[in-house]
Design a protein around this motif. Structure first.
Motif, mmCIF file in Angstrom:
data_model
loop_
_atom_site.group_PDB
_atom_site.id
_atom_site.type_symbol
_atom_site.label_atom_id
_atom_site.label_comp_id
_atom_site.label_asym_id
_atom_site.label_seq_id
_atom_site.Cartn_x
_atom_site.Cartn_y
_atom_site.Cartn_z
ATOM 1 N N VAL A 106 -8.959 1.424 1.910
ATOM 2 C CA VAL A 106 -8.434 0.161 1.431
ATOM 3 C C VAL A 106 -9.886 -0.068 1.623
ATOM 4 C CG1 VAL A 106 -7.404 -2.350 2.813
ATOM 5 C CG2 VAL A 106 -5.815 0.191 2.477
ATOM 6 N N VAL B 35 0.439 -1.496 -0.268
ATOM 7 C CA VAL B 35 0.143 -0.046 0.707
ATOM 8 C C VAL B 35 0.768 1.269 0.267
ATOM 9 C CG1 VAL B 35 -2.041 1.389 1.429
ATOM 10 C CG2 VAL B 35 -1.911 -0.784 0.916
ATOM 11 N N ALA C 249 -3.326 3.733 5.910
ATOM 12 C CA ALA C 249 -4.924 4.154 4.760
ATOM 13 C C ALA C 249 -5.761 5.948 5.841
ATOM 14 C CB ALA C 249 -5.877 3.348 5.393
#
Length: 257
Positions: free
Chosen positions: A87, A76, A108
């Protein structure tokens, strides 16, 4: 277009432009389970659909679910390039996304956890232990019917024979060693005490008729997260993005803005 991330260990399809949105697939399916929703998402997001470690062309990793989560955090970071990522994880992918967010709090900006939870009941744990044992002793073919029932209700299966044929073929392509290790990990997983570490907004989604990760798991998950909202998707089971793509997209619309 496929690209490799995390030092060439994670293979992912990438399309569209905009903020990065990652889609993590379930254990009983593959990244194609998102094919029906990617065309809509890629109009607003750079949509990245990885094959989780040990699936497809992504390299397997030793060290249990923690190592899988760490590998995906690396992917990521690599793919997002410093941008704030969203996500989305479905089933096993949801557990990976949740554990990743616990272990890497800055990974995230938002999470969407579809049909997962923080821990299984004892019957749920036993189901994973049984699937792992049967797959090791008899092969994945021996549990394909069980796996498909965990994905879709019998009525849906009967009404969509072509889709089910594709899902069966995808399941049988799974590496049995990776599958067994994932079942063992999920059978022992309990993240309830760590949910408070997830400070970002979370949308928890669950199919009304999910038998693999029943709705009470999602209720418990949402209740334990500091900034979560829960939505139940009517008439769907474990992979609502396959069963009812429009409902799934509608459930996410406000959260993705």
């Amino acid at each position: 277009m496929d690209r490799l991330f995390a030092n060439g260990t994670v293979n992912a399809a990438q399309s569209g432009e905009g903020p990065p949105l990652f889609l993590f697939h379930s254990l009983l399916s593959d990244r194609a389970s998102f094919d029906a929703i990617v065309p809509q998402l890629e109009t607003s997001f750079r949509t990245i659909v990885p094959e989780l470690p040990g699936f497809g062309l992504s390299r397997a990793v030793e060290g249990g679910l923690e190592a899988v989560a760490d590998r995906m955090a690396e992917a990521v970071r690599d793919a997002a390039g410093g941008a704030s990522a969203i996500v989305l994880g479905n089933g096993y992918g949801g557990f990976v996304a949740l554990l990743m967010a616990i272990r890497h709090p800055d990974i995230a900006g938002k999470l969407i956890l579809a049909d997962c939870g923080a821990a299984f009941s004892e019957p749920g744990r036993e189901a994973f232990r049984n699937m792992a044992k049967a797959s090791r002793e008899k092969g994945l073919e021996a549990i394909t019917d069980v796996a498909m029932r965990r994905l879709f209700a019998p009525d849906f299966q009967a009404q969509h024979p072509e889709l089910m044929q594709g899902r069966r073929e995808a399941f049988l392509r799974t590496d049995p060693t990776v599958f067994g290790a994932a079942c063992d990990a999920l059978a022992g997983l309990d993240l309830r005490a760590e949910l408070g570490l997830v400070k970002v907004p979370v949308l928890v989604l669950v199919g009304e008729h999910d038998e693999a990760t029943p709705p009470p798991m999602s209720h418990e998950l949402a209740a334990g997260l500091p900034r979560a909202e829960l939505k139940v998707i009517p008439d769907c089971a474990h992979v609502p993005q396959l069963q009812s793509p429009r409902q799934f997209l509608d459930a996410m619309k406000e959260f993705l803005r």
